[in-house]
Design an enzyme around this catalytic site. Structure first.
Site, PDB file in Angstrom:
ATOM      1  N   GLU A 129      38.368  33.413  26.008  1.00  0.00           N
ATOM      2  CA  GLU A 129      38.503  33.965  27.357  1.00  0.00           C
ATOM      3  C   GLU A 129      37.999  32.973  28.400  1.00  0.00           C
ATOM      4  O   GLU A 129      37.018  32.260  28.158  1.00  0.00           O
ATOM      5  CB  GLU A 129      37.711  35.281  27.446  1.00  0.00           C
ATOM      6  CG  GLU A 129      38.060  36.261  26.345  1.00  0.00           C
ATOM      7  CD  GLU A 129      37.150  37.490  26.315  1.00  0.00           C
ATOM      8  OE1 GLU A 129      36.629  37.870  27.395  1.00  0.00           O
ATOM      9  OE2 GLU A 129      36.959  38.060  25.226  1.00  0.00           O
ATOM     10  N   GLU A 156      39.159  43.237  34.766  1.00  0.00           N
ATOM     11  CA  GLU A 156      38.355  44.183  33.993  1.00  0.00           C
ATOM     12  C   GLU A 156      37.072  44.473  34.758  1.00  0.00           C
ATOM     13  O   GLU A 156      36.487  43.574  35.372  1.00  0.00           O
ATOM     14  CB  GLU A 156      38.022  43.590  32.621  1.00  0.00           C
ATOM     15  CG  GLU A 156      37.114  44.463  31.751  1.00  0.00           C
ATOM     16  CD  GLU A 156      36.727  43.789  30.451  1.00  0.00           C
ATOM     17  OE1 GLU A 156      35.979  44.412  29.665  1.00  0.00           O
ATOM     18  OE2 GLU A 156      37.148  42.630  30.211  1.00  0.00           O
TER      19      GLU A 156
END
Length: 473
Positions: free
Chosen positions: A277, A388
C-alpha cells in the site's frame, strides 16, 4: 466536464500556467546528529537506584523505619516526576489502567519497552534536519536502515534501479520540493536515506506498544473501517499507477484516520491476505498532528503480526535520499482553488521479482523484497484505488472524520478529491488502462464515489465526503 487544461499535478504541465506559482519556502534548521543512542535520564536512574538500595537487607538494620519509608516515597515521586511517567498517568492514557493509576514498576517497565523499541528503529544518523512541522529527519547510511535488521536481509545493500514499465509517458518535470522538511532545499547526503525519527510521544499516543505502527484487520464487516474505492480483479496484476489529489481532511477522533491510497492485493481476506500500500494519510495517533503524510504499508497475514507503516519495522528498503516516508506533504489542495496531486506507481521488477515504489515522474523510493510475501511473491490478484477512514463510534454516532476533501463526489473538480490516470501493469511489464472496473462505497450517505473517463485523465474518479450529516447520522 471536459478537464483538458485543468489536469493538475506536482509536476509542472506546459499547458497549465495556473499551477505554475511557487509556494512560499519555509526555513529549516539543520543540526548535527548525536550518534549515541538515547539513554534513560539520570534522574530516572537515580530513582531506580534509590528504590533498589532501600530494599537491601544490609540497609534495613541501620535505618529507622520512617527513613526507609521516606526513601521509598522519594524514589516513587522521582519516577513519576519524569515527563514520560507523568504522561502515562494522564487522562489521555487512562486506557493503560482501569483505575487511571499505575504502579511505579509498571511505569518503568513500559518505559524500558518503549526505549528498547526506539533504539531498534532509530538508527544513528550522520546528519539531522529539523522540519517546520517539528519532525526530525535523520539521514542514515542506507545499509544501516531498519530493513536490514530483517533476518532475510541482514548483510545486504540496496539494489540497483529496476526496469521501469513500458508505456510510461514523458513530458513532465519534477517540482523542486514536495515535502515540508525539504522545502529549503536541504537534503540528505548521497549514500544515506532520510528517516522520520520516532519519539516516545509517538508510542504514548498508540493504543498499545505491540500495535504501534500497524493497522487493524481490514474488511467491510463492521470493524469501523469505511471505504470509497474502485477495484479490478479476476486477472494477474504486476503493478498499479495513479495520480492522487492531496487534501487535509479533518479527523475528529485521535484514534481515527483518513487516507487515500493504492492497494496491491493477493490472497484471501482471511488470515493470509498480502498487501502492498502507498498513498497519503492524516493520522493524529501515528504522527501527532493533522498534516497529510506520504506513507507506505505492507502485510502478509491480514494485518495481524507482520508488516507496518513506513519504516517502523524491517521490510521496505528505501533507496532515495530526497523523500522521507511518513513526512508531511507540501503543498496541498485548497477548496475551489489550486489543486495538487502526487503520482505513485508500484510494480514488480521482472528481473528480481521485488515490488518497487515510484513517487512522481521517475523518482524511485525503494522496494519491498519479494521474499517478504507469500502470495505476492508471484503476482497480485486485485488492485484497488480510493479512500478509507476509521469510524470509531466513540461519541455514539457516526464520526465527522472527512474522506478526501470532505465533499461528495458530485461537486467535481477543485471541490471533491480525485484519482486520475488509473493504470495496471501486466505480465510483460506494460502499463495498461483499467478494464472491468468495480466500485464500492460501503457507506454512500457518508462517503461516495463517481467514476469517469476522458482523453486527458484516462480512467478517473471523484470520491469522499464529510462523514456525519443529515443522511449519515
Amino acid at each position: 466536464m471536459d478537464m483538458k487544461g485543468y489536469s493538475v499535478s506536482w509536476t509542472k504541465h506546459k499547458k497549465e500556467p495556473y499551477f505554475a506559482a511557487h509556494h512560499t519556502r519555509r526555513q529549516q534548521q539543520c543540526i548535527q546528529a548525536n550518534h549515541d543512542a538515547p539513554e534513560e535520564t539520570s534522574s530516572l536512574n537515580h530513582s531506580l537506584k534509590l528504590a533498589v538500595s532501600t530494599t537491601q537487607n544490609t540497609l534495613l538494620p541501620m535505618l529507622p523505619a520512617f527513613v526507609v519509608l521516606l526513601l521509598l516515597v522519594t524514589s516513587i515521586s522521582t519516577a513519576f516526576s519524569h515527563p514520560i511517567a507523568s504522561n502515562l498517568t494522564s487522562p489521555a492514557h487512562s486506557h493503560l489502567n482501569a483505575n487511571n493509576t499505575l504502579r511505579p514498576a509498571a511505569v518503568l517497565q513500559k518505559l524500558r519497552r518503549i526505549r528498547a523499541h526506539l533504539n531498534k528503529i532509530n538508527k544513528s544518523p550522520v546528519k539531522t534536519i529539523k522540519s517546520p512541522d517539528g519532525d526530525l529527519i535523520d539521514c542514515v547510511f542506507s545499509h544501516q536502515q531498519p530493513a536490514f535488521d530483517h533476518p532475510l536481509l541482514k548483510g545486504q545493500r540496496p539494489l540497483d534501479p529496476p526496469e521501469r514499465p513500458k508505456g510510461q509517458p514523458n513530458g513532465e518535470t519534477a517540482i523542486e520540493s514536495f515535502q515540508l522538511w525539504s522545502d529549503s532545499g536541504e537534503v540528505c547526503p548521497e549514500g544515506t536515506v532520510p528517516i522520520r525519527r520516532t519519539t516516545e510521544q509517538d508510542f504514548l499516543r498508540a493504543s498499545s506498544i505491540r500495535r504501534f505502527g500497524r493497522k487493524v484487520r481490514r474488511d467491510s464487516t463492521g470493524n469501523g473501517h469505511e471505504h470509497a474505492v474502485v477495484f479490478v480483479n479476476g486477472d494477474q496484476y504486476y503493478g498499479a499507477k495513479a495520480s492522487i489529489n492531496v487534501w487535509t481532511p479533518s479527523v475528529t477522533d485521535p484514534y481515527e484516520f483518513s487516507l487515500s491510497q493504492i492497494w496491491v492485493i493477493a490472497g484471501s481476506f482471511g488470515n493470509d491476505l498480502n498487501t502492498i500500500e502507498a498513498g497519503w494519510q492524516v493520522s493524529p495517533e501515528l504522527y501527532g498532528d493533522n498534516y497529510p503524510r506520504f506513507f507506505t504499508y505492507w502485510t502478509t497475514d491480514a494485518y495481524q503480526a507482520t508488516g507496518c507503516y513506513n519504516l517502523l519495522c524491517s521490510g521496505f528498503v528505501q533507496t532515495n535520499n530526497r523523500i522521507a516516508i511518513g513526512a508531511a506533504i507540501s503543498p496541498r489542495s485548497i477548496y475551489d482553488a489550486r489543486q495538487f496531486d502526487i503520482g505513485l506507481m508500484v510494480w514488480k521488477d521482472p528481473k528480481h521479482g521485488h515490488w518497487w515504489l515510484e513517487f512522481g515522474p521517475g523518482l524511485l523510493v525503494g522496494y519491498w523484497p519479494a521474499y517478504l510475501f507469500s502470495h505476492l511473491r508471484n503476482h497480485a490478484s486485485m488492485v484497488q484505488f480510493g479512500g478509507e477512514i476509521v469510524n470509531s463510534g466513540s461519541r455514539g454516532y457516526h464520526t465527522g472524520t472527512q474522506m478526501g476533501s470532505g465533499h461528495f463526489a458530485e461537486e467535481g473538480f477543485r471541490k471533491a478529491a480525485y484519482f486520475r490516470n488509473l493504470q495496471v501493469v501486466d505480465w510483460d511489464n506494460n502499463l495498461l488502462p483499467l478494464s472491468n472496473i468495480h466500485q464500492l462505497a460501503d457507506h454512500s450517505n457518508c462517503y461516495d464515489i463517481r467514476v469517469g473517463s476522458n482523453n486527458v485523465w484516462g480512467t478517473y474518479f471523484y470520491y469522499g465526503g464529510p462523514g456525519r450529516n443529515v443522511r449519515c447520522p
